[in-house]
Structure formats: structure tokens, C-alpha cells
Design a protein around this motif. Structure first.
Motif, short mmCIF file in Angstrom:
data_model
loop_
_atom_site.label_atom_id
_atom_site.label_comp_id
_atom_site.label_asym_id
_atom_site.label_seq_id
_atom_site.Cartn_x
_atom_site.Cartn_y
_atom_site.Cartn_z
N ILE A 98 0.85 -1.19 0.00
CA ILE A 98 0.00 0.00 0.00
C ILE A 98 0.89 1.24 0.00
N ARG A 99 0.32 2.34 -0.47
CA ARG A 99 0.99 3.64 -0.42
C ARG A 99 0.14 4.56 0.45
N ILE A 100 0.77 5.22 1.41
CA ILE A 100 0.07 6.17 2.27
C ILE A 100 -0.18 7.44 1.47
N ILE A 101 -1.44 7.89 1.40
CA ILE A 101 -1.75 9.09 0.63
C ILE A 101 -2.18 10.27 1.50
N ASN A 102 -2.47 10.01 2.78
CA ASN A 102 -2.82 11.11 3.68
C ASN A 102 -2.66 10.66 5.13
N VAL A 103 -2.22 11.58 5.97
CA VAL A 103 -2.11 11.33 7.40
C VAL A 103 -2.66 12.55 8.12
N LYS A 104 -3.51 12.31 9.11
CA LYS A 104 -4.02 13.40 9.94
C LYS A 104 -4.24 12.86 11.35
N ILE A 105 -4.49 13.77 12.29
CA ILE A 105 -4.81 13.39 13.66
C ILE A 105 -6.18 13.94 13.99
N GLU A 106 -6.99 13.10 14.63
CA GLU A 106 -8.32 13.53 15.08
C GLU A 106 -8.72 12.68 16.28
N ARG A 107 -9.80 13.05 16.92
CA ARG A 107 -10.38 12.23 17.98
C ARG A 107 -11.07 11.04 17.33
N LEU A 108 -10.98 9.89 17.97
CA LEU A 108 -11.55 8.66 17.43
C LEU A 108 -13.02 8.82 17.06
N GLN A 109 -13.81 9.42 17.94
CA GLN A 109 -15.25 9.54 17.70
C GLN A 109 -15.61 10.60 16.67
N ASP A 110 -14.63 11.30 16.10
CA ASP A 110 -14.89 12.26 15.03
C ASP A 110 -15.10 11.58 13.69
N ILE A 111 -14.96 10.27 13.63
CA ILE A 111 -15.13 9.53 12.38
C ILE A 111 -16.56 9.72 11.85
N ASP A 112 -16.69 9.91 10.54
CA ASP A 112 -18.01 10.03 9.93
C ASP A 112 -18.34 8.72 9.19
N ASP A 113 -19.56 8.62 8.67
CA ASP A 113 -19.99 7.38 8.02
C ASP A 113 -19.11 7.02 6.83
N GLU A 114 -18.73 8.01 6.04
CA GLU A 114 -17.88 7.75 4.87
C GLU A 114 -16.55 7.12 5.29
N ASP A 115 -15.95 7.63 6.35
CA ASP A 115 -14.69 7.05 6.82
C ASP A 115 -14.89 5.67 7.45
#
Length: 181
Positions: A98-115
């Protein structure tokens, strides 16, 4: 080359190989500060081997050229601990990357349905739940069906990272990736 591990028991390695999982979360192992972003384990643009045991590689038909000594004998270098345990397999022998195309930091519960869908959750109508509800959400190897993608992901992350992970809502690295081969 480095390797990246996905949970086989929960079907996550297979989900990556099938293109259903294109995102992964990892708990940030330190107190979050913006200037610590460079400490993420995986970097944008880098390619990582998807960890698999030699047994799995053999059954997939993607064996290294020197896997067999002859038509029926496996080369001894592949018969050690790595035959059943991907921890001991050389990254260079792994056929998928695999190739990493994006990295970010967020709170776990900030995940949305698409993610949640990028994490390997999918909609299914294979369960008879009644009440006119046509779809439920699940992940491969889940024993339950969930009413929302977030409920399914919350259960999955607790199985991967330990019970109570979802509830504690830690900061996580969010790695988005694409299957290279």
C-alpha cells in the motif's frame, strides 16, 4: 522496506486486499500536540508491504521465485516461524503493498460514516431484522449487525485496540492509503 499489519482474525487484511479498506486508525501514543505530527509511524508517499504469513502467500499463489526447491519441496528458509506467523516474514517477500496518501490526527469519535466505510464497514441486507429496515452495517467476521456504520466501527475498534477504546475517545493517527499491488 517496512511492513504494515492488519488484523487477520477480523478480516481486515483481506478487506485491504479486496480494496474495501483504505483507511486505518492508530492511537496516538503521546499527549497530542500539533508539533508532534512528524512522529506518525507511517509517512505520506511511502510504500509498505502488507504483512502476511508464508502460508497465506503460498495459498494465494503469489510465492517468491525461490519458494520451492522443486515441484513439491518448500525452500527451508520459508519453513520457519514465518510459515504461520507474519511477524517473522521478510517484507521483501510480501507480494502486496500500500501507499500512504494522507495522514491526519483527530479524535476517534470524530469519524463520519464515509470514513467508517473506508475502515472496512459495509452495508448488508443479509440479516432478517424486521421492522422494515432494509440495511444493517457490519464488518467481515462480525457476529452482529449494527444500525449505523459508526456503531459497527465502534465495535470493531474495541476488538482491534481493546475494550473501552471507543468510549475513551483518544486522539488517533488516521492513515489513508491505496493498494499498489
Amino acid at each position: 522496506m517496512k511492513k504494515i499489519f492488519f488484523n487477520d482474525k477480523l478480516g481486515l487484511t483481506q478487506a485491504v486486499l479486496e480494496g474495501r479498506k483504505t483507511m486505518a486508525r492508530q492511537i496516538v501514543p503521546f499527549t497530542f500536540r500539533e508539533d508532534k505530527m512528524h512522529l506518525s509511524r507511517y509517512k505520506v508517499g511511502e510504500i509498505y508491504a502488507i504483512a502476511q504469513s508464508y502460508e497465506t502467500i503460498f495459498h494465494s499463489g503469489n510465492c517468491p521465485n525461490d519458494f520451492f526447491v522443486d515441484s513439491s519441496t518448500i525452500n527451508k528458509k520459508y519453513c520457519g516461524a514465518g510459515f504461520k506467523n507474519k511477524l517473522f516474514v521478510c517484507a521483501d517477500a510480501m507480494p502486496h503493498h500500500i501507499r500512504i496518501i494522507n495522514v491526519k490526527i483527530e479524535r476517534l469519535q470524530d469519524i463520519d460514516d464515509e470514513d467508517c466505510f473506508k475502515e472496512g464497514i459495509y452495508a448488508s441486507n443479509s440479516h432478517e431484522i424486521g421492522y422494515g429496515i432494509p440495511w444493517v452495517y457490519e464488518y467481515k467476521k462480525s457476529k452482529m449487525a449494527y444500525y449505523t456504520p459508526r456503531e459497527a466501527f465502534a465495535d470493531l475498534i474495541d476488538k482491534v485496540s481493546g475494550k473501552g477504546t471507543w468510549e475513551s475517545n483518544p486522539y488517533v493517527f488516521v492513515y489513508e492509503f491505496e493498494l499498489v499491488d
